[in-house]
Design a protein around this motif. Structure first.
Motif, mmCIF file in Angstrom:
data_model
loop_
_atom_site.group_PDB
_atom_site.id
_atom_site.type_symbol
_atom_site.label_atom_id
_atom_site.label_comp_id
_atom_site.label_asym_id
_atom_site.label_seq_id
_atom_site.Cartn_x
_atom_site.Cartn_y
_atom_site.Cartn_z
ATOM 1 N N CYS A 138 0.819 -1.218 0.000
ATOM 2 C CA CYS A 138 0.000 0.000 0.000
ATOM 3 C C CYS A 138 0.852 1.266 0.000
ATOM 4 O O CYS A 138 0.376 2.331 -0.419
ATOM 5 N N LEU A 139 2.103 1.179 0.451
ATOM 6 C CA LEU A 139 2.973 2.352 0.452
ATOM 7 C C LEU A 139 3.289 2.830 -0.967
ATOM 8 O O LEU A 139 3.756 3.959 -1.156
ATOM 9 N N LEU A 140 3.052 1.990 -1.958
ATOM 10 C CA LEU A 140 3.248 2.403 -3.345
ATOM 11 C C LEU A 140 2.157 3.379 -3.801
ATOM 12 O O LEU A 140 2.327 4.076 -4.795
ATOM 13 N N GLY A 141 1.037 3.417 -3.077
ATOM 14 C CA GLY A 141 -0.067 4.272 -3.463
ATOM 15 C C GLY A 141 -0.859 3.683 -4.617
ATOM 16 O O GLY A 141 -0.431 2.732 -5.284
ATOM 17 N N GLU A 142 -2.018 4.255 -4.864
ATOM 18 C CA GLU A 142 -2.899 3.712 -5.901
ATOM 19 C C GLU A 142 -2.261 3.771 -7.279
ATOM 20 O O GLU A 142 -2.286 2.796 -8.035
ATOM 21 N N ASP A 143 -1.673 4.910 -7.631
ATOM 22 C CA ASP A 143 -1.044 5.037 -8.949
ATOM 23 C C ASP A 143 0.135 4.091 -9.088
ATOM 24 O O ASP A 143 0.320 3.455 -10.139
ATOM 25 N N GLY A 144 0.938 3.973 -8.012
ATOM 26 C CA GLY A 144 2.100 3.102 -8.062
ATOM 27 C C GLY A 144 1.722 1.643 -8.238
ATOM 28 O O GLY A 144 2.345 0.920 -9.025
ATOM 29 N N VAL A 145 0.699 1.196 -7.522
ATOM 30 C CA VAL A 145 0.252 -0.184 -7.657
ATOM 31 C C VAL A 145 -0.358 -0.417 -9.034
ATOM 32 O O VAL A 145 -0.057 -1.414 -9.700
ATOM 33 N N THR A 146 -1.198 0.509 -9.488
ATOM 34 C CA THR A 146 -1.844 0.354 -10.794
ATOM 35 C C THR A 146 -0.819 0.269 -11.917
ATOM 36 O O THR A 146 -0.917 -0.595 -12.805
ATOM 37 N N VAL A 179 9.057 -0.772 -2.982
ATOM 38 C CA VAL A 179 8.722 0.318 -2.061
ATOM 39 C C VAL A 179 9.939 1.182 -1.782
ATOM 40 O O VAL A 179 9.833 2.408 -1.702
ATOM 41 N N VAL A 180 11.112 0.564 -1.632
ATOM 42 C CA VAL A 180 12.331 1.364 -1.456
ATOM 43 C C VAL A 180 12.508 2.309 -2.638
ATOM 44 O O VAL A 180 12.786 3.502 -2.473
ATOM 45 N N GLY A 181 12.346 1.792 -3.836
ATOM 46 C CA GLY A 181 12.492 2.640 -5.022
ATOM 47 C C GLY A 181 11.481 3.773 -5.032
ATOM 48 O O GLY A 181 11.806 4.912 -5.390
ATOM 49 N N GLU A 182 10.250 3.487 -4.619
ATOM 50 C CA GLU A 182 9.209 4.519 -4.591
ATOM 51 C C GLU A 182 9.530 5.595 -3.565
ATOM 52 O O GLU A 182 9.364 6.797 -3.824
ATOM 53 N N LEU A 183 9.997 5.184 -2.381
ATOM 54 C CA LEU A 183 10.337 6.156 -1.346
ATOM 55 C C LEU A 183 11.510 7.033 -1.779
ATOM 56 O O LEU A 183 11.514 8.247 -1.554
ATOM 57 N N ILE A 184 12.501 6.423 -2.395
ATOM 58 C CA ILE A 184 13.656 7.193 -2.857
ATOM 59 C C ILE A 184 13.228 8.175 -3.932
ATOM 60 O O ILE A 184 13.677 9.332 -3.967
ATOM 61 N N TRP A 214 0.836 15.273 2.263
ATOM 62 C CA TRP A 214 -0.056 14.954 1.150
ATOM 63 C C TRP A 214 0.134 13.516 0.679
ATOM 64 O O TRP A 214 -0.849 12.805 0.426
ATOM 65 N N SER A 215 1.375 13.064 0.580
ATOM 66 C CA SER A 215 1.606 11.685 0.136
ATOM 67 C C SER A 215 1.049 10.700 1.155
ATOM 68 O O SER A 215 0.509 9.644 0.784
ATOM 69 N N THR A 216 1.158 11.028 2.434
ATOM 70 C CA THR A 216 0.615 10.153 3.479
ATOM 71 C C THR A 216 -0.902 10.108 3.416
ATOM 72 O O THR A 216 -1.518 9.040 3.565
ATOM 73 N N TYR A 217 -1.530 11.241 3.170
ATOM 74 C CA TYR A 217 -2.984 11.284 3.027
ATOM 75 C C TYR A 217 -3.445 10.397 1.861
ATOM 76 O O TYR A 217 -4.400 9.621 1.995
ATOM 77 N N LYS A 218 -2.768 10.494 0.732
ATOM 78 C CA LYS A 218 -3.163 9.699 -0.431
ATOM 79 C C LYS A 218 -3.001 8.207 -0.167
ATOM 80 O O LYS A 218 -3.843 7.394 -0.586
ATOM 81 N N ILE A 219 -1.934 7.827 0.527
ATOM 82 C CA ILE A 219 -1.733 6.412 0.848
ATOM 83 C C ILE A 219 -2.800 5.934 1.823
ATOM 84 O O ILE A 219 -3.327 4.819 1.706
ATOM 85 N N GLY A 220 -3.158 6.779 2.796
ATOM 86 C CA GLY A 220 -4.219 6.416 3.721
ATOM 87 C C GLY A 220 -5.544 6.210 3.018
ATOM 88 O O GLY A 220 -6.283 5.254 3.312
ATOM 89 N N ALA A 223 -5.378 2.866 1.160
ATOM 90 C CA ALA A 223 -5.520 1.725 2.058
ATOM 91 C C ALA A 223 -6.972 1.576 2.504
ATOM 92 O O ALA A 223 -7.499 0.455 2.593
ATOM 93 N N ASP A 224 -7.633 2.680 2.777
ATOM 94 C CA ASP A 224 -9.050 2.666 3.141
ATOM 95 C C ASP A 224 -9.879 2.031 2.022
ATOM 96 O O ASP A 224 -10.811 1.261 2.264
ATOM 97 N N LYS A 225 -9.527 2.340 0.786
ATOM 98 C CA LYS A 225 -10.272 1.841 -0.369
ATOM 99 C C LYS A 225 -9.998 0.372 -0.658
ATOM 100 O O LYS A 225 -10.930 -0.389 -0.984
ATOM 101 N N VAL A 226 -8.751 -0.048 -0.552
ATOM 102 C CA VAL A 226 -8.369 -1.369 -1.057
ATOM 103 C C VAL A 226 -8.457 -2.472 -0.002
ATOM 104 O O VAL A 226 -8.704 -3.638 -0.339
#
Length: 237
Positions: A138-146, A179-184, A214-220, A223-226
């Motif tokens: 989930c730390l990848l976010g919706e766009d990252g996972v998609t 996830v490491v790559g996404e965070l970096i 903002w990035s934390t809000y989007k990830i939250g 996670a709420d959605k998925v």
């Protein structure tokens, strides 16, 4: 939060500075274990979930509002992400190479605990390694996972990971590296903005806080959605 970040940054920071996601994946996994299980006076995800659920009023059937507790968890962690983003972004330009790995670690801890608390509120067992893999994803976010599902760099969604028949350690290692790559990439993008704005007193800190919040809000929200609700599971209080 600062104590937890210092505790784990020594193992993650060198790999993050080299921008080598595979090398940092194992260290990140240890960081995320701390975020989920807690460390000293830093409460783990289940304790956070239970605290916010306990704050909700009960209805006529004696049930508490899980969704309200979930939204409160997100709000708290958005604020935490903003604070740690601010504190690691207000130093002088000379401190930038040091601040970035610390910020990466702090952000990972905040976001992981938030997602794990959401999972706990939705009835998932955080001791299950399949659930932990889903939390990290989930730390990848919706766009990252998609995007990764489209290009097949991820085989399935966080929900499917959490409910898979068996734990897949190879998938867990793959997700950690992604996830490491996404965070970096997140920290690298923020670096471009705050390198300039730091020349204005306190502006760099405001930018850092805004980006991380903002990035934390989007990830939250993702996670709420998925992470769909499972059968009710008592949360220890």
């Amino acid at each position: 939060m600062a104590g937890v970040a210092r505790f784990v940054a020594s193992s993650l920071a060198p790999a993050a500075q080299r921008f080598a996601p595979q090398a940092a994946a194992g260290a990140l996994r240890r960081v995320l274990e701390v975020a989920i299980d807690g460390y000293q006076r830093f409460p783990g995800a289940e304790a956070v979930a239970a605290r916010y659920l306990e704050k909700q009023e009960t209805d006529a059937q004696g049930r508490r509002d899980v969704q309200a507790a979930l939204e409160a968890v997100i709000d708290q962690h958005v604020r935490l992400a903003g604070v740690q983003g601010f504190l690691t972004s207000i130093g002088g330009l000379i401190t930038l190479p040091v601040a970035l790995p610390t910020n990466l670690t702090g952000l990972a801890v905040v976001q992981t605990r938030m997602v794990a608390a959401i999972a706990s509120l939705r009835g998932y067992d955080l001791d299950d390694p399949r659930v932990r893999t889903a939390v990290i994803t989930c730390l990848l976010g919706e766009d990252g996972v998609t995007d990764r599902l489209k290009n097949s760099s991820l085989p399935t969604s966080p929900l499917a990971m959490a409910t898979a028949p068996v734990f897949d350690p190879e998938l867990d290692r793959l997700v950690s590296a992604e996830v490491v790559g996404e965070l970096i990439a997140h920290i690298g993008g923020k670096r471009m903005a705050i390198t300039v704005t730091r020349r204005v007193p306190l502006l760099g800190g405001a930018v850092g806080a805004g980006v991380d919040g903002w990035s934390t809000y989007k990830i939250g929200q993702y996670a709420d959605k998925v992470l769909l609700r499972r059968a009710p599971r008592p949360i220890e209080q």
